[in-house]
Design a protein around this motif. Structure first.
Motif, PDB file in Angstrom:
ATOM      1  N   ASP A 205     -14.160  58.680  -9.324  1.00  0.00           N
ATOM      2  CA  ASP A 205     -13.095  58.098 -10.079  1.00  0.00           C
ATOM      3  C   ASP A 205     -13.436  58.645 -11.461  1.00  0.00           C
ATOM      4  OD1 ASP A 205     -12.355  57.109  -7.579  1.00  0.00           O
ATOM      5  OD2 ASP A 205     -12.504  55.014  -8.318  1.00  0.00           O
ATOM      6  N   TYR A 206     -12.431  58.560 -12.071  1.00  0.00           N
ATOM      7  CA  TYR A 206     -12.456  59.315 -13.573  1.00  0.00           C
ATOM      8  C   TYR A 206     -11.380  58.496 -14.677  1.00  0.00           C
ATOM      9  CZ  TYR A 206      -8.047  61.666 -12.069  1.00  0.00           C
ATOM     10  OH  TYR A 206      -6.835  62.038 -11.622  1.00  0.00           O
ATOM     11  N   TYR A 207     -11.888  58.622 -15.711  1.00  0.00           N
ATOM     12  CA  TYR A 207     -10.925  57.943 -16.782  1.00  0.00           C
ATOM     13  C   TYR A 207      -9.925  59.492 -17.176  1.00  0.00           C
ATOM     14  CZ  TYR A 207     -13.619  53.766 -17.162  1.00  0.00           C
ATOM     15  OH  TYR A 207     -14.196  52.708 -16.798  1.00  0.00           O
ATOM     16  N   ARG A 208      -8.665  59.065 -17.651  1.00  0.00           N
ATOM     17  CA  ARG A 208      -7.954  60.089 -18.262  1.00  0.00           C
ATOM     18  C   ARG A 208      -6.868  59.595 -19.122  1.00  0.00           C
ATOM     19  NH1 ARG A 208      -7.742  65.480 -18.275  1.00  0.00           N
ATOM     20  NH2 ARG A 208      -7.759  65.858 -15.834  1.00  0.00           N
ATOM     21  N   CYS A 209      -6.602  60.406 -20.028  1.00  0.00           N
ATOM     22  CA  CYS A 209      -5.680  60.059 -21.251  1.00  0.00           C
ATOM     23  C   CYS A 209      -4.292  59.567 -20.710  1.00  0.00           C
ATOM     24  CB  CYS A 209      -5.579  61.203 -22.148  1.00  0.00           C
ATOM     25  SG  CYS A 209      -4.078  60.867 -23.532  1.00  0.00           S
ATOM     26  N   ASN A 210      -3.748  58.468 -21.186  1.00  0.00           N
ATOM     27  CA  ASN A 210      -2.515  57.936 -20.422  1.00  0.00           C
ATOM     28  C   ASN A 210      -1.480  58.259 -21.207  1.00  0.00           C
ATOM     29  OD1 ASN A 210      -1.552  56.146 -18.365  1.00  0.00           O
ATOM     30  ND2 ASN A 210      -1.154  54.862 -19.756  1.00  0.00           N
TER      31      ASN A 210
END
Length: 247
Positions: A68-73
């Motif tokens: 999983d990854y964090y991404r700009c929303n």
């Protein structure tokens, strides 16, 4: 609205400061430990730091093996991403070390609810009136309005008492700290602690020339501790203009 914002951004119009400030105060639980705490460090077309929230995303397809990854929303950006596992491991240890240093061995502080005596007196008064009705000493019609007013006051004070207890609990969340406390917490409780310690963490893009498959670089996470600054980072970032990435 996304299209309107995108066009405004391309014309060089900046985000309203008031809107940015309002966004920074919203707290969401989410599924990931640092979603909402992370902020995008990409430079937008207005030559400003994006600073939009980064949220957790489940990995799928050919990228599932990376996790999983964090991404700009921000739909007009989405230019910065980081893998959840590496970010969580680094920031969690950072937060725990900070708590060990600043809150280990501290004792809870309890402030009594200032309206406790008044609330108790009103409850006694209400009971006496009800008992008088049951005993036939007064007629129900004569005290109906009085009881209605008493009930409203009691309800108001009870709500105030509940709010006070909730604030006390939050205020003492960090006191008496120990890592065993963290292990026993659910995700919402952990995120509440993080929100009390961190204002935000700005995630800078991977610099140009560096592969997005390069090892995790903690230097690209800029931590903003709550005790140091009470607002999220704003304004221009004077560093290089890195490329879009998911590292």
């Amino acid at each position: 609205m996304a299209g309107v914002k995108s066009n405004a951004l391309q014309r060089g119009m900046r985000k309203p400061v008031a809107a940015e400030a309002a966004e920074s105060e919203v707290f969401r639980v989410g599924k990931y430990l640092f979603s909402g705490t992370l902020r995008c460090g990409r430079i937008n077309l207005a030559d400003e730091l994006c600073c939009s929230r980064m949220v957790g995303n489940a990995a799928s397809g050919k990228n599932a093996k990376y996790g999983d990854y964090y991404r700009c929303n921000d739909p007009n950006c989405k230019g910065v991403g980081r893998r959840v596992a590496a970010v969580d491991k680094y920031l969690e240890e950072l937060v725990l070390s900070y708590l060990d240093k600043n809150f280990k061995g501290t004792k809870p502080k309890t402030t009594p609810y200032r309206g406790a005596s008044k609330l108790a007196a009103l409850r006694v008064q209400r009971k006496k009136i009800k008992d008088s009705v049951v005993e036939g000493e007064v007629d129900w019609g004569d005290v109906h309005d009085l009881l209605a007013r008493l009930n409203r006051k009691i309800k108001m004070l009870e709500e105030e008492e509940s709010d006070h207890i909730e604030k006390e609990a939050k205020g003492n969340l960090l006191r008496g700290w120990g890592r065993k406390k963290w292990v026993g917490m659910d995700l919402e409780e952990k995120k509440e602690i993080i929100s009390q310690v961190l204002v935000s963490v700005v995630v800078l893009p991977v610099p140009e020339g560096v592969s997005d498959k390069a090892p995790f670089d903690s230097n690209l996470l800029k931590v903003n501790w709550r005790k140091e600054k009470e607002s999220k980072p704003q304004g221009q970032y004077q560093g290089p203009r890195p490329a879009t990435d998911v590292a």
